[in-house]
Enzyme design. Structure first.
Site, PDB file in Angstrom:
ATOM      1  N   HIS A  11       0.814  -1.212   0.000  1.00  0.00           N
ATOM      2  CA  HIS A  11       0.000   0.000   0.000  1.00  0.00           C
ATOM      3  C   HIS A  11       0.847   1.260   0.000  1.00  0.00           C
ATOM      4  O   HIS A  11       0.501   2.242  -0.628  1.00  0.00           O
ATOM      5  CB  HIS A  11      -0.944  -0.020   1.190  1.00  0.00           C
ATOM      6  CG  HIS A  11      -1.913  -1.138   1.095  1.00  0.00           C
ATOM      7  ND1 HIS A  11      -2.335  -1.855   2.171  1.00  0.00           N
ATOM      8  CD2 HIS A  11      -2.505  -1.682   0.024  1.00  0.00           C
ATOM      9  CE1 HIS A  11      -3.154  -2.794   1.755  1.00  0.00           C
ATOM     10  NE2 HIS A  11      -3.279  -2.707   0.461  1.00  0.00           N
TER      11      HIS A  11
ATOM     12  N   GLU B 107      -1.181 -17.677 -25.387  1.00  0.00           N
ATOM     13  CA  GLU B 107      -0.106 -17.889 -24.407  1.00  0.00           C
ATOM     14  C   GLU B 107       0.308 -19.358 -24.307  1.00  0.00           C
ATOM     15  O   GLU B 107       1.056 -19.739 -23.415  1.00  0.00           O
ATOM     16  CB  GLU B 107      -0.487 -17.307 -23.034  1.00  0.00           C
ATOM     17  CG  GLU B 107      -1.880 -17.604 -22.573  1.00  0.00           C
ATOM     18  CD  GLU B 107      -2.271 -16.864 -21.285  1.00  0.00           C
ATOM     19  OE1 GLU B 107      -1.431 -16.199 -20.659  1.00  0.00           O
ATOM     20  OE2 GLU B 107      -3.447 -16.975 -20.901  1.00  0.00           O
TER      21      GLU B 107
ATOM     22  N   ASP C  83       3.255 -16.198 -20.012  1.00  0.00           N
ATOM     23  CA  ASP C  83       3.042 -17.636 -20.126  1.00  0.00           C
ATOM     24  C   ASP C  83       3.608 -18.195 -21.420  1.00  0.00           C
ATOM     25  O   ASP C  83       4.135 -19.295 -21.440  1.00  0.00           O
ATOM     26  CB  ASP C  83       1.545 -17.962 -20.023  1.00  0.00           C
ATOM     27  CG  ASP C  83       1.115 -18.026 -18.569  1.00  0.00           C
ATOM     28  OD1 ASP C  83       1.810 -18.697 -17.783  1.00  0.00           O
ATOM     29  OD2 ASP C  83       0.107 -17.395 -18.219  1.00  0.00           O
TER      30      ASP C  83
ATOM     31  N   CYS D  63      -0.058  -8.274 -23.957  1.00  0.00           N
ATOM     32  CA  CYS D  63      -0.267  -7.775 -22.597  1.00  0.00           C
ATOM     33  C   CYS D  63       0.654  -8.425 -21.577  1.00  0.00           C
ATOM     34  O   CYS D  63       0.497  -8.240 -20.391  1.00  0.00           O
ATOM     35  CB  CYS D  63      -1.723  -7.935 -22.170  1.00  0.00           C
ATOM     36  SG  CYS D  63      -2.255  -9.653 -22.117  1.00  0.00           S
TER      37      CYS D  63
HETATM   38  C1  PEP Z   1       0.693 -13.474 -19.591  1.00  0.00           C
HETATM   39  O1  PEP Z   1       0.717 -14.685 -19.382  1.00  0.00           O
HETATM   40  O2  PEP Z   1       1.504 -12.880 -20.306  1.00  0.00           O
HETATM   41  C2  PEP Z   1      -0.330 -12.634 -18.949  1.00  0.00           C
HETATM   42  C3  PEP Z   1      -0.441 -11.355 -19.242  1.00  0.00           C
HETATM   43  O3  PEP Z   1      -1.151 -13.226 -18.035  1.00  0.00           O
HETATM   44  P1  PEP Z   1      -0.737 -13.517 -16.507  1.00  0.00           P
HETATM   45  O4  PEP Z   1       0.594 -12.860 -16.258  1.00  0.00           O
HETATM   46  O5  PEP Z   1      -1.841 -12.978 -15.692  1.00  0.00           O
HETATM   47  O6  PEP Z   1      -0.678 -15.027 -16.523  1.00  0.00           O
HETATM   48 MG    MG Z   2      -0.985 -15.706 -18.549  1.00  0.00          MG
END
Ligand code: PEP
Ligand code: MG
Length: 594
Positions: free
Chosen positions: A195, A437, A461, A508
């Site tokens: 926090h 992924e 992933d 992402c």
């Molecule tokens: C990823 O796998 O790149 C992703 C964005 O999902 P997470 O990190 O939540 O598994």
């Molecule tokens: Mg992921």
């Protein structure tokens, strides 16, 4: 500067920037609690004493919540969480049970209850949830303070520019301070999602957390340098160090002003290609920070928080309220709500997951949801209902092939029919995206693209599964290489498949937020990037300086190399040539200063 020797302490950089000034130690690590056995007839009085201390801590938290100004109103949930822990049976009721059953004093019983509760949190693999163990410690510390009659320093009386040094700092304590006087925060406790970190970032105050013993080793009045970008503090700096840091501070402030002033400009490349730059969030409360840093969308809303933060499954209503709040706060900007990605390294306290030998290859994400249709349906209903409150899209994680995607889509259609039958409004054209992924999804990306409205590449992933590197195993962390030719070829293949089918493709995973990889991603043809909000201004700056056409050619060259090291060397040279001011390896960036 001082007769004492210069001392460097390393922690976790929680909020970037450099602060230089005098320390004010506002709380120290808790003292050893006394052990006192009780006679039977002392027990009731001891429980009473414990309840009074809990009540006093509750009153303090409620008062702090009432005093939150409009700029910090979004953070009320943190105080709510502390009130929740205080009222939860794992602290209050358990301490009372221990006082009565073991005939021990309140302080000792509280210590035992705290250790049990922290033990539960610390077993959780999810970093964010695990770091919430510090909330339990904080709340217990507050009660202990009242039990011992030690009420610490009066934070509202701070009237000089200081660097606040504390064992831990809660939002309740932060709101008592007039932040105009606070140059920096340093704490023993906390990680990057603590926090103190969230609040310091919101107020752009440099902070270093997780220093372990700083509150014991620094004395009020000591001269300190806080380097929130690097995660270090320097106590009693030498003249020369101080001189260097004053220069770095000036450079950082100029950089921060420039980059934030430009954060709201579109990420249009020098030759006119526009990428959508979005934020990855876990909490509705993060939307404010994301927008301040120039997010044009939420490219990834991880929805696990409500499942891991409470002991019971969230209801449709809770999920809907949460999703609709994000959609509304985004005010027309899109949000990709990812359906539950539980299992693997993400553990849910409200779900009984069977132990698995290989959890990363086990019953996680979409596989879990398809196996638990009623849980999945609740999420889909909430997402569809939220879709009338903004630009909502749904995104399925860990899709490994067309069969899985069709099954998930079928459930979505069933839920739409259900809602229509109940007369509940939703967006009938809700866009359906998938995360790419799993390597099998890359291999059949052209087939998947026939059934999806968009792709988002999850490199965290994808790299793990492609290179067979456990993403949470520090022993193989050095082999986790985003620039590995296998990864780059996969990105290329996914982009080609998506564009061949006329759908957009974003990224992402963490790679999307690394400004040094961004020109290459631009060259590989990605349409959007989503990242930690703090990374947005810099990524946008790099995109604005880059030429899409030129980087398409350079990406082609990068794809010609045989190893990650060769790609890395090639990229270093090109970054130095194209971005000498901001990305050249030997020109220190503000984040790298020191
Ligand atoms: C990823 O796998 O790149 C992703 C964005 O999902 P997470 O990190 O939540 O598994
Ligand atoms: Mg992921």
């Amino acid at each position: 500067m001082s007769s004492s020797a210069e001392k460097i302490m390393r922690g976790v950089g929680a909020s970037p920037g450099i602060a230089i000034g005098r320390a004010l130690v506002v709380s120290r690590s808790p003292v050893q609690v006394p052990y006192r056995p009780l006679a039977e007839d002392q027990v009731d009085r001891e429980v009473e004493r414990f309840r009074e201390a809990v009540g006093a801590a509750q009153n303090e938290l409620n008062a702090a919540k009432a005093e939150l100004g409009p700029d910090l109103a979004d953070y009320a949930y943190i105080i709510e969480a502390h009130l929740g822990i205080l009222g939860d049976k794992m602290i209050s009721q358990r301490s009372e049970e221990l006082i009565r059953s073991q005939l021990i004093n309140a302080e000792w019983a509280l210590g035992l209850a705290e250790a049990e509760a922290k033990g539960i949190f610390e077993k959780v693999k999810d970093n964010y949830i695990r770091s919430r163990a510090s909330d339990v410690e904080y709340v217990a510390g507050q009660v202990l303070r009242h039990l011992s009659g030690n009420n610490g320093i009066e934070l509202s009386t701070i009237r000089e520019k200081v660097v606040v040094v504390a064992h831990d700092l809660s939002p309740a304590e932060t709101t008592q301070m007039d932040l105009g006087w606070i140059m920096g925060f340093v704490t023993d406790m906390g990680g990057p999602t603590s926090h103190t970190a969230i609040m310091a970032q919101a107020k752009a105050i440099p902070a270093v957390v997780g220093l372990e013993r700083v509150s014991a080793e620094v004395t009020s009045g000591d001269f300190v340098i806080v380097d929130g970008s690097n995660g270090t503090i320097i106590v009693h700096p030498e003249e020369e160090t101080l001189h260097d840091y004053r220069d770095k501070q000036e450079a950082y402030e100029i950089y921060a002003q420039e980059i934030l002033a430009q954060a709201h400009l579109p990420a249009a490349t020098a030759d006119g290609r526009c990428l959508e730059v979005g934020a990855n969030i876990e909490l509705a409360e993060e939307v404010g920070t994301a927008l301040n840093y120039g997010a044009e969308a939420v490219g990834l809303f991880r929805t696990e928080f409500l499942y891991v933060s409470q002991k019971t499954l969230p209801t449709e209503e809770e999920l809907f309220t949460n999703f609709a709040a994000v959609a509304q706060r985004l005010d027309g900007r899109p949000v990709n709500i990812r359906t539950l990605d539980i299992g693997g390294d993400k553990f849910a306290s409200s779900l009984e997951l069977a132990p698995e030998i290989n959890p990363a290859l086990g019953l996680r994400a979409i596989r879990y949801c398809l196996k638990e249709p009623s849980l999945f349906r609740t999420q889909l209903r909430a997402i569809l209902r939220a879709s009338v409150h903004g630009e909502v899209r749904v995104m399925f994680p860990l899709i490994s092939g067309v069969g899985e995607l069709l099954q998930a889509r079928q459930m979505l259609e069933d839920v739409k029919r259900e809602l229509a039958g109940e007369g509940i409004p939703f967006d009938p054209d809700l866009k359906v995206g998938i995360m790419i992924e799993v390597p099998s999804a890359v291999a059949v990306a052209d087939l998947l693209a026939q059934h999806a409205d968009f792709f988002s590449i999850g490199t965290n992933d994808l790299i793990q599964y492609t290179l067979a590197i456990d993403r949470v195993n520090e022993f193989v962390a050095h082999l986790y290489q985003p620039l590995h030719p296998a990864v780059l070829r996969m990105v290329r293949q996914v982009v080609t498949a998506a564009h061949g089918a006329g759908i957009p493709v974003g990224m992402c995973g963490e790679m999307a937020g690394d400004a040094r990889d961004v020109p290459l991603l631009l060259g590989l043809g990605l349409d959007s990037l989503s990242m930690n909000p703090l990374a947005i201004p810099r990524v946008k700056q790099v995109l604005r300086l880059a030429s899409a056409e030129e980087w398409a050619g350079l990406a082609e060259q990068a794809l010609g190399y045989a190893t990650a090291a060769e790609v890395g060397r090639f990229m270093q040279g090109e970054l130095a040539r194209h971005f000498p001011e901001i990305l050249a390896p030997r020109t220190p960036l503000p984040e790298d200063l020191g």
